[in-house]
Design a protein around this motif. Structure first.
Motif, PDB file in Angstrom:
ATOM      1  N   HIS A  32       0.654  -1.533   0.414  1.00 28.76           N
ATOM      2  CA  HIS A  32      -0.424   0.059  -0.281  1.00 28.76           C
ATOM      3  C   HIS A  32       0.902   0.799   0.043  1.00 28.76           C
ATOM      4  O   HIS A  32       1.864   1.478   0.948  1.00 28.76           O
ATOM      5  N   ALA A  33       0.057   2.062  -0.955  1.00 32.71           N
ATOM      6  CA  ALA A  33       0.777   2.940  -1.555  1.00 32.71           C
ATOM      7  C   ALA A  33       1.925   4.290  -0.012  1.00 32.71           C
ATOM      8  O   ALA A  33       2.305   4.597   0.572  1.00 32.71           O
ATOM      9  N   ASP A  34      -0.348   4.261   0.512  1.00 34.13           N
ATOM     10  CA  ASP A  34      -0.646   5.416   1.715  1.00 34.13           C
ATOM     11  C   ASP A  34      -0.191   6.645   0.694  1.00 34.13           C
ATOM     12  O   ASP A  34       0.667   7.382   1.329  1.00 34.13           O
ATOM     13  N   VAL A  35      -0.614   7.057  -0.077  1.00 37.57           N
ATOM     14  CA  VAL A  35       0.067   8.115  -1.095  1.00 37.57           C
ATOM     15  C   VAL A  35      -0.974   9.551  -0.350  1.00 37.57           C
ATOM     16  O   VAL A  35      -2.314   9.108   0.000  1.00 37.57           O
ATOM     17  N   SER A  42       5.270  16.622   0.180  1.00 37.90           N
ATOM     18  CA  SER A  42       5.818  15.119  -0.516  1.00 37.90           C
ATOM     19  C   SER A  42       5.648  15.474  -2.011  1.00 37.90           C
ATOM     20  O   SER A  42       6.551  14.602  -2.722  1.00 37.90           O
ATOM     21  N   LEU A  43       5.116  16.793  -2.296  1.00 37.72           N
ATOM     22  CA  LEU A  43       4.919  16.702  -4.360  1.00 37.72           C
ATOM     23  C   LEU A  43       6.190  17.571  -4.542  1.00 37.72           C
ATOM     24  O   LEU A  43       6.546  16.923  -6.099  1.00 37.72           O
ATOM     25  N   TYR A 133       4.726   2.185  -6.430  1.00 37.22           N
ATOM     26  CA  TYR A 133       5.370   2.059  -4.901  1.00 37.22           C
ATOM     27  C   TYR A 133       6.414   1.165  -4.953  1.00 37.22           C
ATOM     28  O   TYR A 133       7.529   0.642  -4.684  1.00 37.22           O
ATOM     29  N   SER A 134       5.595  -0.031  -5.148  1.00 38.15           N
ATOM     30  CA  SER A 134       5.816  -1.768  -5.265  1.00 38.15           C
ATOM     31  C   SER A 134       6.995  -1.932  -6.460  1.00 38.15           C
ATOM     32  O   SER A 134       8.157  -2.399  -6.123  1.00 38.15           O
ATOM     33  N   ARG A 207       7.617   6.484  -2.046  1.00 42.97           N
ATOM     34  CA  ARG A 207       6.219   7.533  -1.276  1.00 42.97           C
ATOM     35  C   ARG A 207       6.073   8.913  -2.468  1.00 42.97           C
ATOM     36  O   ARG A 207       5.149   9.091  -3.277  1.00 42.97           O
ATOM     37  N   ASP A 208       6.794   9.622  -2.152  1.00 37.98           N
ATOM     38  CA  ASP A 208       7.104  10.396  -2.935  1.00 37.98           C
ATOM     39  C   ASP A 208       6.912  10.667  -4.076  1.00 37.98           C
ATOM     40  O   ASP A 208       6.455  11.747  -4.938  1.00 37.98           O
ATOM     41  N   LEU A 209       7.996  10.283  -4.743  1.00 37.77           N
ATOM     42  CA  LEU A 209       7.681   9.995  -6.513  1.00 37.77           C
ATOM     43  C   LEU A 209       6.706   9.200  -6.911  1.00 37.77           C
ATOM     44  O   LEU A 209       5.846   9.720  -7.712  1.00 37.77           O
ATOM     45  N   THR A 210       6.239   8.494  -6.297  1.00 36.01           N
ATOM     46  CA  THR A 210       4.909   7.843  -6.259  1.00 36.01           C
ATOM     47  C   THR A 210       3.454   8.917  -6.416  1.00 36.01           C
ATOM     48  O   THR A 210       2.605   9.250  -6.798  1.00 36.01           O
ATOM     49  N   ASN A 211       3.777   9.262  -5.405  1.00 34.34           N
ATOM     50  CA  ASN A 211       2.432  10.884  -5.143  1.00 34.34           C
ATOM     51  C   ASN A 211       3.068  11.607  -6.094  1.00 34.34           C
ATOM     52  O   ASN A 211       1.582  12.399  -6.658  1.00 34.34           O
TER      53      ASN A 211
END
Length: 254
Positions: A32-35, A42-43, A133-134, A207-211
């Protein structure tokens, strides 16, 4: 008849959900990325990592620098200094209103990697944050691959592990559980060479990249819920007005 229609609808829903799951995860367990696309800090970190590590190959051809600057609270000066590195046909740096395309040759990249790197503007919508994320956490050493790495989420991936300096190198360790027909292989990734970040720091970076990629895939999501609240409030107010109008028009009839 109602039971038949309900069963058909249930079957169609299950089919769609299964197809979506296969397209996004391919049967692989996703973390779970939790973005949170409303987290501007974060962005901002995400766009920094994207430009430095990803944009050399992957463009964001449907997004503009100034739109990202506006949504992320960045000035034009910050964008020009820290995000724009590509040049136009005249050899000058792109303007902030330009699309976020890179300078890599599609022909050369196809020769180097086997296929040109895809544009990632919509990957947040097509794959989903959990998949991204994964995927970014699932690279491991594989000498049989041209780039020396493989990926448990995207097997036989042609992309190098561009974040190896941050994460380090992982190796895939598998053990067999059970015997005979019931035997199953269980695999885990073990960090064998540390990078410049601790595992928790690397998780936050990913997570920041995914967000950021989740935001780029649908920038309107930043304000969409707010618009929905306004629409519901308007409809509620209109329903009250309509009710009293109805009473006024029909009072003589009743």
């Amino acid at each position: 008849m109602k039971k038949f229609i309900a069963s058909v609808m249930f079957a169609l829903s299950a089919s769609v959900m299964t197809t979506a799951a296969m397209a996004s995860g391919g049967g692989v367990h996703l973390e779970h990325a939790d973005v949170d696309i409303h987290n501007k800090a974060s962005l901002q970190r995400g766009v920094k990592y994207y430009v430095n590590y990803c944009m050399g190959c992957h463009s964001l051809g449907f997004s503009r620098y100034n739109r990202i600057a506006q949504d992320l609270g960045l000035t034009d000066e910050q964008v020009a200094k820290n995000l724009i590195f590509t040049r136009d046909a005249n050899g000058e740096l792109q303007k902030s209103g330009a699309l976020m395309k890179n300078g890599i040759s599609q022909k050369d990249s196809a020769e180097w990697f086997g296929a040109p790197p895809p544009d990632l503007t919509l990957v947040g919508r097509s794959r989903g944050p959990d998949w991204i994320y994964s995927y970014l956490k699932a690279f491991y050493v594989d000498p049989s691959r041209p780039m020396g790495v493989n990926n448990t989420v995207f097997p036989n991936v042609g992309m190098p592990h561009v974040l190896w300096e941050l994460q380090g190198f992982q190796e895939k360790e598998c053990t067999k559980e059970g015997e005979g027909e019931h035997a199953a292989e269980h695999c885990e990734l073990k960090l064998t060479k540390a990078g410049s970040m601790t595992p928790s720091e690397y998780d936050q970076t990913v997570r920041d990249l995914t967000n950021f990629l989740a935001y780029v895939g649908e920038p309107a999501a930043l304000n969409r819920k707010m618009y929905g609240v306004f629409v519901l409030l308007f409809l509620g107010l209109f329903a009250v007005i309509a009710y009293f109008l109805k009473k006024e028009y029909w009072k003589d009839v009743h």
